[in-house]
Design a protein around this motif. Structure first.
Motif, mmCIF file in Angstrom:
data_model
loop_
_atom_site.group_PDB
_atom_site.id
_atom_site.type_symbol
_atom_site.label_atom_id
_atom_site.label_comp_id
_atom_site.label_asym_id
_atom_site.label_seq_id
_atom_site.Cartn_x
_atom_site.Cartn_y
_atom_site.Cartn_z
ATOM 1 N N THR A 1 6.856 -41.975 -9.780
ATOM 2 C CA THR A 1 5.553 -41.884 -10.435
ATOM 3 C C THR A 1 4.496 -42.466 -9.497
ATOM 4 O OG1 THR A 1 5.658 -44.077 -11.445
ATOM 5 C CG2 THR A 1 6.634 -42.237 -12.699
ATOM 6 N N LEU A 2 3.236 -42.121 -9.741
ATOM 7 C CA LEU A 2 2.173 -42.674 -8.906
ATOM 8 C C LEU A 2 2.082 -44.185 -9.061
ATOM 9 C CD1 LEU A 2 -0.646 -39.986 -9.138
ATOM 10 C CD2 LEU A 2 0.953 -40.423 -7.267
ATOM 11 N N VAL B 1 4.749 -45.526 -6.813
ATOM 12 C CA VAL B 1 4.316 -45.374 -5.422
ATOM 13 C C VAL B 1 3.293 -46.452 -5.078
ATOM 14 C CG1 VAL B 1 3.039 -43.890 -3.821
ATOM 15 C CG2 VAL B 1 4.810 -42.901 -5.279
ATOM 16 N N LYS B 2 2.314 -46.632 -5.958
ATOM 17 C CA LYS B 2 1.264 -47.618 -5.691
ATOM 18 C C LYS B 2 1.856 -49.012 -5.576
ATOM 19 C CE LYS B 2 -3.252 -49.279 -7.246
ATOM 20 N NZ LYS B 2 -3.085 -50.494 -6.493
ATOM 21 N N GLU B 3 2.758 -49.352 -6.470
ATOM 22 C CA GLU B 3 3.377 -50.678 -6.422
ATOM 23 C C GLU B 3 4.112 -50.891 -5.099
ATOM 24 O OE1 GLU B 3 6.489 -53.458 -8.980
ATOM 25 O OE2 GLU B 3 6.170 -51.379 -9.574
ATOM 26 N N LEU B 4 4.877 -49.885 -4.680
ATOM 27 C CA LEU B 4 5.636 -50.008 -3.437
ATOM 28 C C LEU B 4 4.725 -50.060 -2.217
ATOM 29 C CD1 LEU B 4 8.571 -47.586 -4.268
ATOM 30 C CD2 LEU B 4 8.697 -50.068 -4.034
ATOM 31 N N VAL B 5 3.734 -49.194 -2.178
ATOM 32 C CA VAL B 5 2.817 -49.165 -1.030
ATOM 33 C C VAL B 5 2.029 -50.467 -0.963
ATOM 34 C CG1 VAL B 5 0.796 -48.017 -0.054
ATOM 35 C CG2 VAL B 5 2.690 -46.649 -0.912
ATOM 36 N N ASP B 6 1.575 -50.948 -2.106
ATOM 37 C CA ASP B 6 0.836 -52.219 -2.123
ATOM 38 C C ASP B 6 1.718 -53.372 -1.654
ATOM 39 O OD1 ASP B 6 -1.442 -50.947 -3.036
ATOM 40 O OD2 ASP B 6 -1.212 -51.613 -5.118
ATOM 41 N N MET B 7 3.003 -53.362 -2.038
ATOM 42 C CA MET B 7 3.912 -54.430 -1.618
ATOM 43 C C MET B 7 4.072 -54.447 -0.103
ATOM 44 S SD MET B 7 7.047 -54.909 -4.338
ATOM 45 C CE MET B 7 8.021 -53.727 -3.479
ATOM 46 N N TYR B 8 4.159 -53.273 0.502
ATOM 47 C CA TYR B 8 4.367 -53.213 1.941
ATOM 48 C C TYR B 8 3.143 -53.668 2.720
ATOM 49 C CZ TYR B 8 8.975 -51.265 1.614
ATOM 50 O OH TYR B 8 10.315 -51.097 1.353
ATOM 51 N N GLU B 9 1.993 -53.677 2.088
ATOM 52 C CA GLU B 9 0.785 -54.137 2.765
ATOM 53 C C GLU B 9 0.575 -55.636 2.614
ATOM 54 O OE1 GLU B 9 -2.519 -51.786 1.579
ATOM 55 O OE2 GLU B 9 -1.974 -50.214 2.984
ATOM 56 N N SER B 10 1.337 -56.250 1.738
ATOM 57 C CA SER B 10 1.166 -57.689 1.542
ATOM 58 C C SER B 10 1.989 -58.435 2.583
ATOM 59 C CB SER B 10 1.595 -58.088 0.127
ATOM 60 O OG SER B 10 3.002 -58.027 0.028
ATOM 61 N N PHE C 1 -8.328 -37.690 -6.628
ATOM 62 C CA PHE C 1 -7.500 -38.214 -7.717
ATOM 63 C C PHE C 1 -6.701 -39.423 -7.235
ATOM 64 C CE2 PHE C 1 -3.365 -38.281 -9.910
ATOM 65 C CZ PHE C 1 -3.804 -38.569 -11.196
ATOM 66 N N TYR C 2 -6.086 -39.318 -6.045
ATOM 67 C CA TYR C 2 -5.334 -40.452 -5.498
ATOM 68 C C TYR C 2 -6.264 -41.642 -5.258
ATOM 69 C CZ TYR C 2 -1.515 -37.154 -4.784
ATOM 70 O OH TYR C 2 -0.524 -36.228 -4.979
ATOM 71 N N GLU C 3 -7.495 -41.358 -4.897
ATOM 72 C CA GLU C 3 -8.492 -42.415 -4.733
ATOM 73 C C GLU C 3 -8.766 -43.081 -6.087
ATOM 74 O OE1 GLU C 3 -13.176 -42.767 -3.510
ATOM 75 O OE2 GLU C 3 -12.035 -41.074 -2.722
ATOM 76 N N ASP C 4 -8.937 -42.266 -7.131
ATOM 77 C CA ASP C 4 -9.179 -42.801 -8.476
ATOM 78 C C ASP C 4 -8.005 -43.652 -8.971
ATOM 79 O OD1 ASP C 4 -11.636 -41.542 -8.558
ATOM 80 O OD2 ASP C 4 -10.919 -39.839 -9.761
ATOM 81 N N CYS C 5 -6.800 -43.320 -8.517
ATOM 82 C CA CYS C 5 -5.606 -44.075 -8.903
ATOM 83 C C CYS C 5 -5.471 -45.375 -8.112
ATOM 84 C CB CYS C 5 -4.351 -43.231 -8.674
ATOM 85 S SG CYS C 5 -4.208 -41.825 -9.778
ATOM 86 N N GLY C 6 -6.340 -45.583 -7.142
ATOM 87 C CA GLY C 6 -6.296 -46.806 -6.346
ATOM 88 C C GLY C 6 -5.364 -46.738 -5.155
#
Length: 141
Positions: free
Chosen positions: A73-74, A77-86, A35-40
């Motif tokens: 929310t997921l 979480v995704k927005e924050l995690v993606d930001m830290y990888e940029s 599911f987390y994979e499907d959420c990107g």
């Protein structure tokens, strides 16, 4: 004279994980990981039908679960995690994180206020029920 043996050190391959290993480590179902994979949030490599998760995926899963525990929310979480990888400026990332945390804290504080009010109401009903029981016992005696 024989030439001395030279050991060639090959660089260590980065660690990889199977879906079952991650599920065991984080006490999740494989379905939750998919599911987390499907959420990107995760993007494992494929080897035939098998998923191969990298150390990056493992870290993202760990951060996802931490964010979930905080009540994010997921999507947050995704927005924050993606930001830290940029490679962008971390100041903007930290400011965004503080905004998300402040909103979440405000929501939790409101829920706590509501819970206290609810508990006060329950206590009042309990007190009234006990008073009515005591009055009924006095009238029967």
């Amino acid at each position: 004279m024989p030439a001395p043996a030279v050991a060639h050190a090959s660089p260590a391959a980065p660690p990889t994980y199977t879906i079952s290993q991650l599920a065991r480590e984080f006490d999740l179902t494989t379905r939750a990981i998919r599911f987390y994979e499907d959420c990107g949030l995760l993007s494992p490599q494929r080897s035939g039908r098998h998923r191969i998760y990298s150390a990056r995926d493992r870290t993202r899963l760990k951060l996802t679960l931490r964010g979930k525990r905080l009540g994010l929310t997921l999507a947050e979480v995704k927005e924050l995690v993606d930001m830290y990888e940029s490679p962008r400026d971390t100041q903007a990332q930290l400011k965004k994180f503080l905004v998300v945390l402040a909103a979440h804290r405000a929501q939790l504080e409101q829920q706590l206020t509501d819970l206290h009010a609810n508990l006060d109401e329950v206590r009042a009903h309990e007190k009234e029920a006990r008073r009515l029981l005591a009055d009924g016992a006095k009238n029967r005696a």
